[in-house]
Design a protein around this motif. Structure first.
Motif, short mmCIF file in Angstrom:
data_model
loop_
_atom_site.label_atom_id
_atom_site.label_comp_id
_atom_site.label_asym_id
_atom_site.label_seq_id
_atom_site.Cartn_x
_atom_site.Cartn_y
_atom_site.Cartn_z
N SER A 3 0.83 -1.20 0.00
CA SER A 3 0.00 0.00 0.00
C SER A 3 0.87 1.25 0.00
O SER A 3 0.49 2.29 -0.57
CB SER A 3 -0.98 0.00 1.17
OG SER A 3 -0.32 -0.17 2.39
N CYS A 4 2.06 1.17 0.63
CA CYS A 4 2.96 2.33 0.63
C CYS A 4 3.43 2.64 -0.79
O CYS A 4 3.54 3.81 -1.18
CB CYS A 4 4.17 2.06 1.51
SG CYS A 4 3.73 1.60 3.19
N SER A 5 3.72 1.60 -1.57
CA SER A 5 4.12 1.81 -2.96
C SER A 5 2.97 2.39 -3.77
O SER A 5 3.18 3.25 -4.63
CB SER A 5 4.58 0.48 -3.59
OG SER A 5 5.66 -0.07 -2.90
N TRP A 6 1.77 1.91 -3.49
CA TRP A 6 0.59 2.39 -4.22
C TRP A 6 0.44 3.91 -4.03
O TRP A 6 0.11 4.63 -4.98
CB TRP A 6 -0.65 1.63 -3.75
CG TRP A 6 -1.92 1.84 -4.54
CD1 TRP A 6 -2.16 2.73 -5.55
CD2 TRP A 6 -3.15 1.13 -4.36
NE1 TRP A 6 -3.44 2.62 -6.01
CE2 TRP A 6 -4.08 1.65 -5.30
CE3 TRP A 6 -3.56 0.11 -3.50
CZ2 TRP A 6 -5.39 1.18 -5.39
CZ3 TRP A 6 -4.86 -0.35 -3.60
CH2 TRP A 6 -5.77 0.18 -4.54
N ARG A 7 0.66 4.37 -2.79
CA ARG A 7 0.56 5.82 -2.52
C ARG A 7 1.48 6.59 -3.47
O ARG A 7 1.10 7.61 -4.06
CB ARG A 7 1.02 6.14 -1.09
CG ARG A 7 0.20 5.56 0.03
CD ARG A 7 0.91 5.77 1.36
NE ARG A 7 0.36 4.89 2.39
CZ ARG A 7 0.98 4.51 3.48
NH1 ARG A 7 2.22 4.93 3.73
NH2 ARG A 7 0.40 3.71 4.35
N VAL A 8 2.72 6.12 -3.57
CA VAL A 8 3.71 6.85 -4.38
C VAL A 8 3.37 6.74 -5.86
O VAL A 8 3.47 7.72 -6.60
CB VAL A 8 5.14 6.33 -4.08
CG1 VAL A 8 6.16 7.01 -4.99
CG2 VAL A 8 5.50 6.59 -2.62
N ARG A 9 2.94 5.57 -6.30
CA ARG A 9 2.53 5.41 -7.70
C ARG A 9 1.42 6.39 -8.06
O ARG A 9 1.43 7.03 -9.11
CB ARG A 9 2.06 3.97 -7.98
CG ARG A 9 3.13 2.91 -7.85
CD ARG A 9 2.69 1.59 -8.46
NE ARG A 9 1.54 0.98 -7.84
CZ ARG A 9 1.58 -0.03 -6.97
NH1 ARG A 9 2.75 -0.51 -6.57
NH2 ARG A 9 0.46 -0.56 -6.50
N THR A 10 0.44 6.50 -7.15
CA THR A 10 -0.68 7.42 -7.40
C THR A 10 -0.17 8.85 -7.52
O THR A 10 -0.60 9.61 -8.40
CB THR A 10 -1.72 7.32 -6.28
OG1 THR A 10 -2.11 5.97 -6.10
CG2 THR A 10 -2.95 8.17 -6.60
N CYS A 11 0.73 9.23 -6.62
CA CYS A 11 1.27 10.59 -6.64
C CYS A 11 1.99 10.88 -7.95
O CYS A 11 1.81 11.92 -8.58
CB CYS A 11 2.20 10.78 -5.44
SG CYS A 11 2.81 12.46 -5.24
N LEU A 12 2.83 9.94 -8.37
CA LEU A 12 3.57 10.12 -9.64
C LEU A 12 2.59 10.25 -10.80
O LEU A 12 2.73 11.10 -11.67
CB LEU A 12 4.51 8.93 -9.85
CG LEU A 12 5.70 8.83 -8.89
CD1 LEU A 12 6.35 7.46 -8.93
CD2 LEU A 12 6.75 9.90 -9.20
N ASN A 13 1.56 9.40 -10.80
CA ASN A 13 0.55 9.46 -11.87
C ASN A 13 -0.20 10.79 -11.82
O ASN A 13 -0.43 11.43 -12.84
CB ASN A 13 -0.46 8.31 -11.72
CG ASN A 13 0.17 6.94 -11.88
OD1 ASN A 13 1.26 6.81 -12.44
ND2 ASN A 13 -0.50 5.93 -11.36
N TRP A 14 -0.59 11.18 -10.62
CA TRP A 14 -1.37 12.42 -10.44
C TRP A 14 -0.62 13.61 -11.01
O TRP A 14 -1.20 14.49 -11.65
CB TRP A 14 -1.66 12.61 -8.96
CG TRP A 14 -2.54 13.78 -8.66
CD1 TRP A 14 -2.15 15.04 -8.30
CD2 TRP A 14 -3.97 13.82 -8.71
NE1 TRP A 14 -3.24 15.85 -8.12
CE2 TRP A 14 -4.37 15.12 -8.36
CE3 TRP A 14 -4.95 12.87 -9.01
CZ2 TRP A 14 -5.72 15.50 -8.30
CZ3 TRP A 14 -6.29 13.25 -8.95
CH2 TRP A 14 -6.66 14.55 -8.61
N LYS A 15 0.69 13.62 -10.76
CA LYS A 15 1.49 14.76 -11.19
C LYS A 15 2.03 14.57 -12.61
O LYS A 15 2.85 15.37 -13.08
CB LYS A 15 2.63 14.98 -10.19
CG LYS A 15 2.11 15.51 -8.85
CD LYS A 15 3.23 15.76 -7.86
CE LYS A 15 2.70 16.29 -6.55
NZ LYS A 15 2.24 17.70 -6.63
#
Lengths: 211, 222
Positions: A3-15
């Motif tokens: 889930s920690c990796s998912w957070r970062v993946r989402t952030c990278l995608n969002w930006k």
């Protein structure tokens, strides 16, 4: 599945940040190998190599991305609202996820305990607090009507809750927000089932069990 | 910041409360200390409210009530930037926050009293050893931090200036002393915490210097 990796993946995608995905198999213990601890001293995922530096700890990575790529921001401008976001981030990333992370679960199992029972206790206890915070802070999303770092942390935790069979009907705000987040492209693209290291048998499971 | 004095709801022994006390002291923010005994409160089943918050620390300031120590620290850093506790460089800030999370997320919540009382009861009910679990959590956490400090530390956790990482480190080391962890395995953590414990802001924030510290606790060697 982290889930920690998912957070970062989402952030990278969002930006809108394109990145190379380097799988680390935590179930097989790849994170415990010496060469991995040289880039991540905590032997956790995620680790992000960016701008010539190596970053660890998902919340620290999220704050770094927010500071260096402020477009499509994930923190409000107002300091109090930023504190509300960070408070929810800590409530999830500090007070829930680490307690039901792989390592404590493996420890519980090694002592003959029931790791599902343990995880359910940890998540339930934490979600009670998060639901109360959301009652005051939420609008369309966790804090007001814009997606923030709190939302990035929430959806993966709800995924874990579903995994452990927790009755989400007790947390209507969490459920509603998570359902809405799961429709957003940045979150969908970051979903575990859409990653290159997701085994085929996991891709076919319907883990989106939001009632 | 408004002219009204901030109110900190704190428990003397809470490591999270000590973090916020240190930050307020460091930034020379005068505050009112409102002691909260969480264990008594839970036993009495008191009603929680804005003036009687459920968790510590809780900081009433600028007309708002903040909870979660890390969120409070970041708020104070943003609104009171003098005597900063975060470097200017984004990478160094990330290093500081990485250590903050390693402590505030990966160690403290696993052993904080209100959680571990129930979880340890569960552990014991299945034949587990609670002290072994706590020592396991702390040791693993400190091993990671020691490895990180080998790359980041100077005089303090990240370089030569006190940061939020240091604000979190000393209370955590103090909190874990009672479990008998062999700190000689963590020489950097040990050296840095020894130095931090000499600084006024940390000393003033020490549990033994709080008004709710019982007399018998004040005489114990920390």
């Amino acid at each position: 599945m982290s889930s920690c990796s998912w957070r970062v993946r989402t952030c990278l995608n969002w930006k809108g940040i394109d990145y190379e995905y380097c799988p680390v198999n935590v179930l097989e213990g790849s994170q415990n190998k010496e060469e991995y601890s040289e880039i991540n001293p905590y032997k956790f995922v995620p680790t992000l190599k960016i701008d010539g530096v190596i970053l660890n700890q998902s919340v620290a990575i999220l704050e770094y991305l927010e500071e260096t790529r402020p477009e499509k921001s994930l923190l409000p401008k107002d300091p109090y609202k930023r504190a509300l976001v960070r408070s929810l981030v800590q409530a999830i990333a500090g007070d829930i996820q680490p307690l039901q992370n792989l390592r404590p679960l493996q420890y519980i199992e090694s002592t003959g305990g029931n790791k599902t029972e343990w995880a359910v206790y940890c998540i339930t206890h934490g979600f009670e607090g998060v639901e109360k915070q959301l009652a005051k802070a939420s609008g369309k999303y966790c804090v007001g009507n814009e997606v923030t770092l709190a939302d990035l942390c929430l959806l993966p935790q709800v995924y874990n809750a579903n995994w452990f069979g927790i009755d989400m009907a007790k947390y209507p705000l969490i459920q509603r927000i998570a359902n809405d987040l799961s429709e957003l492209d940045a979150f969908k693209k970051a979903h575990p089932q859409n990653q290159i290291d997701c085994p085929d048998k996991e891709k076919n499971k319907n883990l989106r069990a939001f009632i | 910041m408004s002219s009204e004095k901030p109110i900190l709801h704190s428990y003397f022994r809470s490591s999270c409360s000590w973090r916020v006390r240190t930050c307020l002291n460091w930034k020379e923010i005068d505050y009112e200390y409102c002691p909260v005994n969480l264990l008594e409160r839970a036993q009495k089943k008191e009603e929680y409210s804005e003036t009687n918050p459920k968790v510590v620390p809780a900081l009433k300031t600028d007309g708002i009530l903040l909870s979660q120590s890390v969120a409070i620290l970041e708020y104070l850093e943003e609104t009171q930037p003098e005597k900063p506790l975060l470097p200017k460089d984004p990478y160094k800030r990330a290093l500081v926050r990485s250590i903050v999370q390693a402590i505030a997320s990966d160690i403290q919540p696993l052993i904080q009293p209100l959680h571990y009382i129930k979880s340890l009861q569960y552990l014991e009910s299945i034949g587990g050893n609670k002290n072994e679990y706590i020592i396991y959590c702390i040791t693993h956490g400190f091993e990671g931090i020691e490895r990180q400090l080998a790359n980041t530390s100077g005089k303090y956790c990240v370089g030569d200036e006190v940061t939020l990482a240091d604000v979190c480190l000393l209370p955590q080391v103090y909190d874990t002393n009672r479990f008998g962890i062999d700190m000689t395995k963590f020489p950097l953590i040990q050296r840095i915490t020894n130095d931090l414990s000499e600084l006024d802001a940390f000393k003033k924030g020490h549990p033994q210097n709080q008004i709710d510290c019982p007399a018998e606790e004040k005489n114990k060697i920390s």
